[in-house]
Design a protein around this motif. Sequence first.
Motif, PDB file in Angstrom:
ATOM      1  N   THR A  10       0.838  -1.199   0.000  1.00  0.00           N
ATOM      2  CA  THR A  10       0.000   0.000   0.000  1.00  0.00           C
ATOM      3  C   THR A  10       0.871   1.246   0.000  1.00  0.00           C
ATOM      4  N   GLY A  11       0.234   2.374  -0.303  1.00  0.00           N
ATOM      5  CA  GLY A  11       0.863   3.683  -0.169  1.00  0.00           C
ATOM      6  C   GLY A  11       0.098   4.463   0.884  1.00  0.00           C
ATOM      7  N   SER A  12       0.614   5.607   1.256  1.00  0.00           N
ATOM      8  CA  SER A  12      -0.042   6.392   2.299  1.00  0.00           C
ATOM      9  C   SER A  12      -1.208   7.196   1.727  1.00  0.00           C
ATOM     10  N   PRO A  13      -2.306   7.315   2.498  1.00  0.00           N
ATOM     11  CA  PRO A  13      -3.413   8.174   2.062  1.00  0.00           C
ATOM     12  C   PRO A  13      -3.086   9.642   2.289  1.00  0.00           C
ATOM     13  N   GLY A  14      -3.825  10.513   1.644  1.00  0.00           N
ATOM     14  CA  GLY A  14      -3.642  11.938   1.842  1.00  0.00           C
ATOM     15  C   GLY A  14      -2.207  12.356   1.609  1.00  0.00           C
TER      16      GLY A  14
ATOM     17  N   ALA B 222       4.677  -0.805   2.920  1.00  0.00           N
ATOM     18  CA  ALA B 222       4.031   0.496   2.704  1.00  0.00           C
ATOM     19  C   ALA B 222       5.092   1.553   2.432  1.00  0.00           C
ATOM     20  N   THR B 223       4.705   2.537   1.617  1.00  0.00           N
ATOM     21  CA  THR B 223       5.604   3.632   1.244  1.00  0.00           C
ATOM     22  C   THR B 223       4.971   4.982   1.546  1.00  0.00           C
ATOM     23  N   ASP B 224       5.817   5.983   1.773  1.00  0.00           N
ATOM     24  CA  ASP B 224       5.338   7.356   1.965  1.00  0.00           C
ATOM     25  C   ASP B 224       5.041   8.055   0.640  1.00  0.00           C
ATOM     26  N   LYS B 225       5.224   7.379  -0.456  1.00  0.00           N
ATOM     27  CA  LYS B 225       4.934   7.841  -1.822  1.00  0.00           C
ATOM     28  C   LYS B 225       6.009   8.762  -2.387  1.00  0.00           C
ATOM     29  N   GLY B 226       7.052   9.064  -1.608  1.00  0.00           N
ATOM     30  CA  GLY B 226       8.140   9.872  -2.139  1.00  0.00           C
ATOM     31  C   GLY B 226       8.071  11.341  -1.827  1.00  0.00           C
TER      32      GLY B 226
END
Length: 456
Positions: A128-132, A156-160
């Motif tokens: 998964t990635g982080s929401p918001g 899970a990733t912080d999306k960069g």
Amino acid sequence: MRLSQGVPLLAALLTGLTVLGPAAPAGARAPGHCARQDRLAVPGAEHQESACLADLTTAGLAGTPYTDMADQAGLSAKGTRNPSGVPGVQIDGYFPDGSRSNATHGWAHDAQFVIRLPDDWNGGLVVTGSPGTRRQYSSDTLISDQVLAQGFAYAATDKGNTGADFFTDGREPGDAVAEWNRRVTELTKAAKKAVRQRYGKAPRRTYMTGISNAGYLTRWQLENRPELYDGGVDWEGVLWTTRGPNLLTSLPVTVARTFGTASDDDLIRAGFAPGSRFLWPYHEKAYWGLTQKMFRAEFDPSYDPKCPGATAGTTVPEILAPCASDASYTYADRPDSVRRAVAKVALTGRIGKPLITLHGDLDTLLPVATDSDVYARMIDGRGRGALHRFYTVQDGTHTDGLYDTYPDRLRPILPCYRSAFTALTRWVEAGETPPADHVIARPADGDVVNSCAVKG
């Protein structure tokens, strides 16, 4: 969406350490518990730290550097019951990246990730990635706890890039959001190899999932990288299409209402549910203005460069406040360069693996009429309807935390999400076809916080 990045958890204690927590005592590394921890090296990671833990769930990690309960605030209802007691290995680290918005562990480095590898593994992996604009631990209560207890490995990733000024990352408009997709792909490939190192074999099944922005990531991955996954669950994912609808076509009317140039009826005509009126004052203060100006700054920075994201103010009210100029923002009238920026991240509906979508009919940030209703039609239009199920959750809204304020008017979506995830795994692994698209009605009684069945 969370504004504050918070205080780095125990950052001072982490400085100079090569392991995030104490090593397992002698004898604890018998076959099964944290076996092969010393062999784990996440491919492509610039930095990583691993720990052998007695419990990988939030029950065991709360108050430690291995999760961040503050970054999960507002996403689940207070009465949510979560499993616990899942021993295993946790790996925290980051991939090479030039941006510094994520201060977790005192690293001040983006592209941070967490990988959890339970001792009792079922052969699967959930990504998964982080929401918001949150960070890598934000979905721990919503997703990690449950799937770990079922035996899945989790990543899970912080999306960069994180925070209300995420749009400052990247060289060109649209680059910051485009990086989200790249980071999920990067983590998925790396996590699969870490799983092989830990268990001696690659995952038998890999699932992509997430809420809000991470729901968008789920859609994008199954459209563009389907070979990496066996299926996904999209919880109210953001819809980006080049010509609309998207956030920049649905949110300006909310800003216009704030400044008195649009009426309640205008919002309803724009797709906001009439039954969600009681939620509008909260969203007006906490969501609408900020979300519009952040994403407008990401895809259309020339529109009002004096009023982007958090840099439009210094206090929380100023950061949350809308820009007056957004009241008259018209996406269709903007230069073609704006649509080219959105095209970098746009969805098509051409999913390549099974997908289950859930969306609350009282979602007041992403109205279902301009989001998942549209996305379902896009999937059908691509001839992929057989791979998709869409369940509308009656009285569900964008974040389950609001249920605690309005328990007589809302219901949490999380238990329906958990039921949907089970339906997905049975669909993929046992060939059990899920129920047809339908509305999941709110029950008249019972524990709506912890029970929901995805059934027709």
